[in-house]
Design a protein around this motif. Structure first.
Motif, mmCIF file in Angstrom:
data_model
loop_
_atom_site.group_PDB
_atom_site.id
_atom_site.type_symbol
_atom_site.label_atom_id
_atom_site.label_comp_id
_atom_site.label_asym_id
_atom_site.label_seq_id
_atom_site.Cartn_x
_atom_site.Cartn_y
_atom_site.Cartn_z
ATOM 1 N N SER A 27 3.947 0.857 1.475
ATOM 2 C CA SER A 27 2.565 0.118 1.714
ATOM 3 C C SER A 27 1.386 0.803 0.984
ATOM 4 C CB SER A 27 2.713 0.018 3.328
ATOM 5 O OG SER A 27 3.897 -0.354 3.817
ATOM 6 N N ALA A 28 1.334 1.886 1.179
ATOM 7 C CA ALA A 28 0.138 2.474 0.553
ATOM 8 C C ALA A 28 0.069 2.283 -0.800
ATOM 9 C CB ALA A 28 -0.082 3.999 0.910
ATOM 10 N N THR A 29 1.201 2.713 -1.702
ATOM 11 C CA THR A 29 1.067 2.386 -3.009
ATOM 12 C C THR A 29 0.809 0.817 -3.586
ATOM 13 O OG1 THR A 29 2.755 4.074 -3.038
ATOM 14 C CG2 THR A 29 2.578 2.741 -4.676
ATOM 15 N N ALA A 30 0.919 -0.138 -2.741
ATOM 16 C CA ALA A 30 0.775 -1.303 -3.270
ATOM 17 C C ALA A 30 -0.719 -1.720 -3.015
ATOM 18 C CB ALA A 30 1.686 -2.394 -2.148
ATOM 19 N N ILE A 31 -1.716 -0.927 -2.252
ATOM 20 C CA ILE A 31 -2.980 -1.269 -1.902
ATOM 21 C C ILE A 31 -3.703 -1.276 -3.268
ATOM 22 C CG2 ILE A 31 -5.189 -0.495 -0.907
ATOM 23 C CD1 ILE A 31 -3.143 -1.556 1.095
ATOM 24 N N ASN A 32 -4.504 -2.335 -3.559
ATOM 25 C CA ASN A 32 -5.475 -2.459 -4.606
ATOM 26 C C ASN A 32 -6.395 -1.032 -4.837
ATOM 27 O OD1 ASN A 32 -4.663 -4.635 -5.709
ATOM 28 N ND2 ASN A 32 -6.007 -5.945 -4.485
ATOM 29 N N GLY A 33 -6.441 -0.355 -5.909
ATOM 30 C CA GLY A 33 -7.100 0.869 -6.107
ATOM 31 C C GLY A 33 -6.148 2.003 -5.758
ATOM 32 N N PHE A 34 -4.977 2.103 -5.385
ATOM 33 C CA PHE A 34 -4.501 3.192 -5.083
ATOM 34 C C PHE A 34 -4.220 3.841 -6.723
ATOM 35 C CE2 PHE A 34 -0.736 5.880 -3.877
ATOM 36 C CZ PHE A 34 -0.984 6.503 -2.706
ATOM 37 N N PRO A 35 -4.409 5.155 -6.610
ATOM 38 C CA PRO A 35 -4.680 5.867 -8.103
ATOM 39 C C PRO A 35 -3.128 6.126 -8.710
ATOM 40 C CG PRO A 35 -5.063 7.417 -6.461
ATOM 41 C CD PRO A 35 -4.915 6.020 -5.723
ATOM 42 N N LEU A 36 -2.080 5.977 -7.633
ATOM 43 C CA LEU A 36 -0.789 6.422 -8.493
ATOM 44 C C LEU A 36 0.140 5.577 -8.674
ATOM 45 C CD1 LEU A 36 -0.393 9.631 -6.106
ATOM 46 C CD2 LEU A 36 -1.360 9.610 -8.629
ATOM 47 N N LYS A 37 0.612 5.398 -9.906
ATOM 48 C CA LYS A 37 1.716 4.323 -10.216
ATOM 49 C C LYS A 37 2.825 4.310 -9.472
ATOM 50 C CE LYS A 37 -0.202 3.986 -15.103
ATOM 51 N NZ LYS A 37 0.073 3.990 -16.232
ATOM 52 N N LYS A 38 3.492 3.252 -9.275
ATOM 53 C CA LYS A 38 4.797 3.164 -8.324
ATOM 54 C C LYS A 38 5.672 3.807 -8.989
ATOM 55 C CE LYS A 38 7.868 -0.277 -6.742
ATOM 56 N NZ LYS A 38 8.236 -1.846 -6.676
ATOM 57 N N GLU A 39 6.003 4.107 -10.298
ATOM 58 C CA GLU A 39 7.137 4.565 -10.733
ATOM 59 C C GLU A 39 6.821 6.335 -10.772
ATOM 60 O OE1 GLU A 39 4.935 2.549 -12.577
ATOM 61 O OE2 GLU A 39 6.356 0.795 -12.198
ATOM 62 N N ILE A 40 5.706 6.695 -10.874
ATOM 63 C CA ILE A 40 5.302 8.097 -10.632
ATOM 64 C C ILE A 40 5.751 8.762 -9.330
ATOM 65 C CG2 ILE A 40 3.747 10.020 -10.720
ATOM 66 C CD1 ILE A 40 4.334 8.952 -13.644
ATOM 67 N N LYS A 88 14.788 2.421 -0.629
ATOM 68 C CA LYS A 88 14.946 1.057 -0.468
ATOM 69 C C LYS A 88 13.633 0.765 0.583
ATOM 70 C CE LYS A 88 18.003 -2.253 2.155
ATOM 71 N NZ LYS A 88 18.993 -2.556 2.762
ATOM 72 N N ALA A 89 13.482 1.876 1.550
ATOM 73 C CA ALA A 89 12.347 1.833 2.701
ATOM 74 C C ALA A 89 10.934 1.671 1.959
ATOM 75 C CB ALA A 89 12.330 3.047 3.616
ATOM 76 N N PHE A 90 10.788 2.559 0.754
ATOM 77 C CA PHE A 90 9.845 2.283 -0.055
ATOM 78 C C PHE A 90 9.391 1.173 -0.587
ATOM 79 C CE2 PHE A 90 7.681 2.856 -4.133
ATOM 80 C CZ PHE A 90 6.541 3.661 -3.937
ATOM 81 N N GLU A 91 10.503 0.581 -1.191
ATOM 82 C CA GLU A 91 10.296 -0.471 -1.806
ATOM 83 C C GLU A 91 9.965 -1.909 -0.819
ATOM 84 O OE1 GLU A 91 9.811 -3.039 -5.166
ATOM 85 O OE2 GLU A 91 10.533 -0.904 -5.266
ATOM 86 N N SER A 92 10.566 -1.856 0.153
ATOM 87 C CA SER A 92 10.305 -2.696 1.354
ATOM 88 C C SER A 92 8.934 -2.728 1.975
ATOM 89 C CB SER A 92 11.286 -2.574 2.629
ATOM 90 O OG SER A 92 12.608 -2.848 1.997
ATOM 91 N N GLY A 93 8.415 -1.507 1.913
ATOM 92 C CA GLY A 93 7.103 -1.219 2.478
ATOM 93 C C GLY A 93 6.036 -1.966 1.475
ATOM 94 N N PHE A 94 6.345 -1.334 0.149
ATOM 95 C CA PHE A 94 5.572 -1.990 -1.194
ATOM 96 C C PHE A 94 5.580 -3.613 -1.078
ATOM 97 C CE2 PHE A 94 4.985 -3.166 -5.491
ATOM 98 C CZ PHE A 94 4.032 -2.415 -5.787
#
Length: 196
Positions: free
Chosen positions: A153-166, A185-191
């Protein structure tokens, strides 16, 4: 680089330290400076736990009052405790599932309604995302993957400085192999929940 300030709060046993480690190592993999501080408090008795991370140039991991860029709270009351760290520029992600603190169970003080907590957070921050992370974690395969729902969920926020892949690479390096598919799967669902 101006630091991006991440404050993570919750209750002992929710995976807060592990989540912070994944973020910290992802920052290092991205060649970004990162500092981190953790407070265990009374974690072994169900008490509050928090971590503070700064990604970017900084001499101290301690986040100054009102200067968090994002608050990730694994428990609603712990989000309220963290409000001194947020401002009207802060994005807030809060898990709607509550854990009654052991000391509250033994007192006459009642746990506040989730609506009151969310209203308070809305009054103090830029945007609030309420995530049923426990439910998403169970649907992903295991309740203990809740922390990865919150991280997604946090990774999907605009401005979050880290790329999803990393972040995903860091998860692969830091999480047990036998639970990795569930956590991914949990990470992807939150994103996807926040992006939607």
């Amino acid at each position: 680089m101006k630091p991006y300030n991440i404050y993570i709060s919750g209750v002992g046993g929710q995976g807060i330290i592990k989540t912070s480690t994944v973020i910290g190592e992802a920052a290092m993999k991205s060649n970004m400076p990162v500092v981190m501080s953790e407070v265990h408090g009374m974690a072994q008795r169900g008490g509050g736990v928090s971590t503070e991370l700064k990604i970017g140039d900084s001499y101290s991991p301690i986040i100054e009052k009102g200067s968090s860029d994002i608050l990730i709270s694994f428990e609603p009351v712990e989000a309220l405790r963290a409000t001194p760290k947020i401002s009207n520029k802060t994005s807030v992600i809060v898990n709607e599932s509550s854990i009654y603190p052991f000391n509250l169970r033994e007192s006459e003080i009642s746990y506040p309604d989730i609506e009151i907590i969310i209203e308070e957070l809305n009054n103090k921050s830029r945007e609030v995302f309420v995530v049923d992370a426990n439910k998403i974690a169970i649907e992903s395969g295991h309740p203990l993957s809740m922390n990865m729902v919150m991280l997604g969920s946090a990774t999907a926020i605009n401005g979050f400085p880290l790329k999803k892949e990393i972040i995903v690479d860091s998860m692969k390096a830091n999480l047990p192999k036998n639970s990795l598919d569930i956590n991914l799967k949990a990470f992807e669902s939150g994103f996807n929940f926040v992006k939607a």
